[in-house]
Design an enzyme around this catalytic site. Structure first.
Site, PDB file in Angstrom:
ATOM      1  CB  SER A 228      -0.981  -0.004   1.177  1.00  0.00           C
ATOM      2  OG  SER A 228      -0.462  -0.625   2.291  1.00  0.00           O
TER       3      SER A 228
ATOM      4  CG  HIS B  44      -3.118  -0.455  -2.743  1.00  0.00           C
ATOM      5  ND1 HIS B  44      -3.350   0.868  -2.462  1.00  0.00           N
ATOM      6  CD2 HIS B  44      -3.221  -1.099  -1.556  1.00  0.00           C
ATOM      7  CE1 HIS B  44      -3.582   1.008  -1.167  1.00  0.00           C
ATOM      8  NE2 HIS B  44      -3.510  -0.174  -0.606  1.00  0.00           N
TER       9      HIS B  44
ATOM     10  CD  GLU C  39      -4.247   3.617  -5.021  1.00  0.00           C
ATOM     11  OE1 GLU C  39      -4.343   4.834  -5.029  1.00  0.00           O
ATOM     12  OE2 GLU C  39      -3.519   3.002  -4.216  1.00  0.00           O
TER      13      GLU C  39
ATOM     14  CG  ASN D 175      -2.960   4.239   1.550  1.00  0.00           C
ATOM     15  OD1 ASN D 175      -4.094   4.566   1.891  1.00  0.00           O
ATOM     16  ND2 ASN D 175      -2.528   2.997   1.609  1.00  0.00           N
TER      17      ASN D 175
END
Ligand code: 3H9
Length: 698
Positions: A410, A431, A443, A481
């Site tokens: 991540s 991800h 992702e 993130n």
């Protein structure tokens, strides 16, 4: 066949007394201005033609009319508007039948409701999903649906916006018959049925409807409790409530309420979200052929790995789950079994299929060598670069040539992970978001050397898993993130400076977030953020303001929900309460830092949070980590519980304007010039008067 005439978007032909009107506006036969004009003209022509004694409307291609052309919303309406077309259909002196196939939705289904009989092909789905786009059925649906199925049922289908299968629609009385065949053949057949008196026709608008105040009160209460922040469902109820009077009055009121919805920012947000879901598939690698994937490997049976394995199994893939020892493997397998049992409970899977998946398609092993034949391998092991690079070096020796090697990291550098192999072109980041068998977002992190067909394989996999893939570049945290790591600090600053978690969370759920940031931290586990902060401590710039409150909570051994205590206390079976000890820690930390707490209004909390999010999103865009603003919107809509009716952070940013955002950042920077910096992209947009939406086009 006689009198063939072609009109834009609608084909007209006359066969033995039947006027066949085929809507031909690919891809989904949306009732665009061209369609409306030609449809009205066709109905009038058929009505005027003495040789015609029945009229049939159907869709060419894959579907009947799937709804109004939502790209026209927000622009001035052009005559003829759909309500007028539908009124003309209903008023037609000759029987008009609608032959439905594919998806007859929204304005499309309203055309059918105005016809004098509705026949659906098997597999057709009908519905009035307008509220999901921030509007209401605005072409007679709120008046005609209750006349067919009663107020209570109509309210249910309109406020839920769900799609209804042909069988259920027949049972409800929304359609009159199900018939097999090609739409044009069925049209001719059913016209003959009408002539023979075997298929009754009637004007829906002339049917009586019984008042049902109880149903209206019921649904209003339910919406107030559950969807108070949404605009259009409440308006839809108001429109339906007007159906017991004369039709013309009900239709006029429906039109007025529809226009209110069209003007509402929620409509723009929800339609943006609809397009975002589709726009993300437009990637530079779209032309590449995905590699075939039948068997996948998942390494790591923790929450993430078992969720990924579950998603793959549910999508029909064969999965080999690998863990490092028997104990972890048993836990991983049990977790997949639990997820599948949940899927059965929720009606997503039947018992026989569940048993078959476990018996035939899931293999669990501690032998990494079992992945030698896998087409795609996803690693979901401990988030540590060394652990991951070592694993990829081993995979390099095991995996077959051409296998896609994916990391579910991540935050970590996908290029460095790829460099641990002799085939960086086959390495990609996938991800997933937790729980991976539920959350929609993936992702697809594209490294320097990732091959185009490997990226395409990631997108194809996401589609197969019924997820939404967004292309992201390599950086710490990718799109979501990285932005989160930045704006999450803004609430810690607010907490330190005077707001409380129990004020901040409701301020943000009031804005529309599914959960507040402190409740989310408690759910995710406070230890996770703590570990990340410790890892990043050495790299933290000296000027960065650091708030130690969460660390202090962790030092007490309170990691959130899983320990029963965090920012909130979680009594067994009871409602979470603010943790009084947190208030003490906050007071102590403020005193230590010499901070006199000040008052924050809810609006200011939202403004700071959103401005921080938008600022980092602008930097992510400028760095090329996301392709377009709409990709960032999709990431937040499908991975971070961003309120759909606000369209995503950058759609929301456009509603504020770059000038306002820059002014805010400059104002906040007077307190903390390190955290609050104007991103160059935003500064340029403010100068030039441009919007993020401009960057989505083309
Ligand atoms: C309404 O009707 C209001 C009325 O009550 C009142 C009027 C006065 N318009 O989804 P896909 C595009 S509100 C314009 O990938 P699928 C879509 O963007 C409307 N474009 O295919 C995509 O374009 P691109 C009520 C539309 O097979 C392409 O078509 N109707 C529209 O997975 C293919 O779409 C609805 O809410 C539209 N209405 O799914 C139905 N719809 O290729 C909305 C689609 O450039 N539509 N496009 O990315 C859907 O739910 C799905 O598209 C559908 C097909 C189920 C039809």
């Amino acid at each position: 066949m006689m009198n063939i005439r072609s009109a834009p978007a609608v084909r007209y032909e006359m066969v033995d007394g039947t006027a066949l009107i085929a809507i031909d506006n690919p891809p989904v036969n949306a009732s665009s201005h061209d369609v409306r004009t030609a449809l009205l003209e066709a109905v009038r022509q058929a009505e005027a033609d003495e040789a015609v004694d029945a009229i049939a409307i159907f869709g060419a291609g894959r579907t009947f009319i799937a709804g109004a052309d939502i790209r026209e919303f927000g622009k001035p309406p052009k005559d003829p508007i759909l309500p007028d077309v539908n009124n003309a259909i209903e008023a037609c002196a000759k029987p008009v039948i609608a032959i439905l196939h594919g998806t007859a939705l929204g304005g499309g289904f309203e055309v059918a409701l105005a016809a004098h009989a509705r026949i659906a092909l098997p597999g057709t789905q009908v519905g009035l999903p307008e509220v999901t786009l921030g509007v209401l059925p605005g072409a007679g649906g709120t008046q005609r649906a209750p006349r067919l199925i009663g107020i209570a049922k109509a309210l249910e289908i309109i406020t839920e916006g769900r799609r209804i299968g042909a069988e259920e629609a027949l049972e409800m009385g929304l359609i009159d018959r199900i018939a097999e065949g090609e739409p044009r053949d069925v049209a001719l057949e059913m016209a003959e049925e009408v002539r023979q008196g075997n298929l009754g026709t009637r004007r829906t608008g002339e049917l009586q409807v019984s008042p049902d105040d109880a149903a209206i009160a019921d649904v209003s209460e339910r919406l107030k409790a559950k969807q108070a922040h949404l605009f259009s469902p409440h308006k839809a109820v108001e429109a339906v409530a007007g159906c017991t009077g004369p039709l013309a009055e009900g239709l006029a009121q429906e039109r007025a309420l529809f226009r209110q919805c069209i003007e509402s920012p929620q409509r723009a947000g929800l339609i943006h979200a609809f397009f975002a879901e589709r726009a993300v598939a437009k990637i530079p690698e779209a032309g590449a052929t995905p590699r075939p994937v039948a068997g996948a490997g998942v390494i790591g049976g923790g929450t993430m790995g078992s969720g990924i394995a579950t998603a793959m199994l549910l999508a029909g893939l064969n999965v080999t789950l690998v863990e490092r020892d028997e104990e972890a493997l048993a836990r991983g397998r049990a977790s997949v079994e639990g997820n599948l049992a949940q899927a059965v409970k929720r009606g997503k899977l039947d018992e026989a299929k569940r048993a078959a998946i476990l018996a035939e398609r899931l293999k669990a092993t501690t032998d990494l060598g079992a992945l030698a034949e896998a087409d795609l391998i996803v690693e979901a092991v401990f988030e540590d670069l060394e652990v991951k690079t070592e694993l990829f070096a081993r995979l390099d020796a095991i995996a077959r040539e051409g296998a896609v090697l994916a990391t579910n990291t991540s935050y970590l550098d996908v290029d460095r992970i790829a460099a641990a192999t002799s085939r960086p072109q086959d390495v990609v980041g996938l991800h997933f978001f937790s729980p991976a068998h539920v959350m929609k977002l993936i992702e697809v992190v594209v490294g320097d050397k990732t091959a185009a067909e490997v990226v395409a394989t990631g997108f194809a996999l996401a589609k197969r898993l019924r997820k939404i893939a967004v292309r992201a570049g390599v950086c710490d945290g990718f799109i979501g993130n990285r932005i989160l790591a930045h704006y999450r600090k803004s609430v810690d600053y607010l907490m330190m400076d005077g707001a409380t978690p129990q004020q901040i969370d409701p301020a943000l759920t009031g804005f529309g977030f599914a959960m507040g940031p402190f409740a989310v931290s408690d759910l995710a586990g406070l230890d996770i953020g703590w570990a990340t902060r410790k890892r990043h401590a050495a790299m933290r710039p000296a000027e960065e303001r650091y708030i130690p409150i969460a660390d202090r909570i962790c030092e007490e051994g309170w990691f959130g929900r899983k320990t029963g205590k965090g920012f909130y206390v979680y009594p067994q079976g009871g409602k979470p309460e603010p943790n009084p000890e947190v208030a003490r820690i906050i007071d102590e930390e403020r005193a230590k830092a010499g901070i006199l707490p000040r008052n924050f209004e809810d609006d200011e909390i939202v403004d700071r949070y959103m401005t921080a999010m938008i600022a980092e999103a602008a930097r992510v865009l400028e760095d090329g980590i996301a392709q377009r603003p709409i990709d960032i919107d999709a990431v937040f809509l499908f991975g971070y519980g961003f309120p759909r009716f606000r369209g995503g952070p950058l759609h929301y940013a456009d509603t504020l304007g770059a000038k306002e955002l820059v002014a805010r950042i400059e104002r906040y920077a007077e307190e903390d010039a390190h955290y609050w910096q104007v991103p160059p992209l935003l500064a340029r947009m403010a100068r030039e008067g441009t919007r993020f939406a401009d960057m989505n086009e083309g």
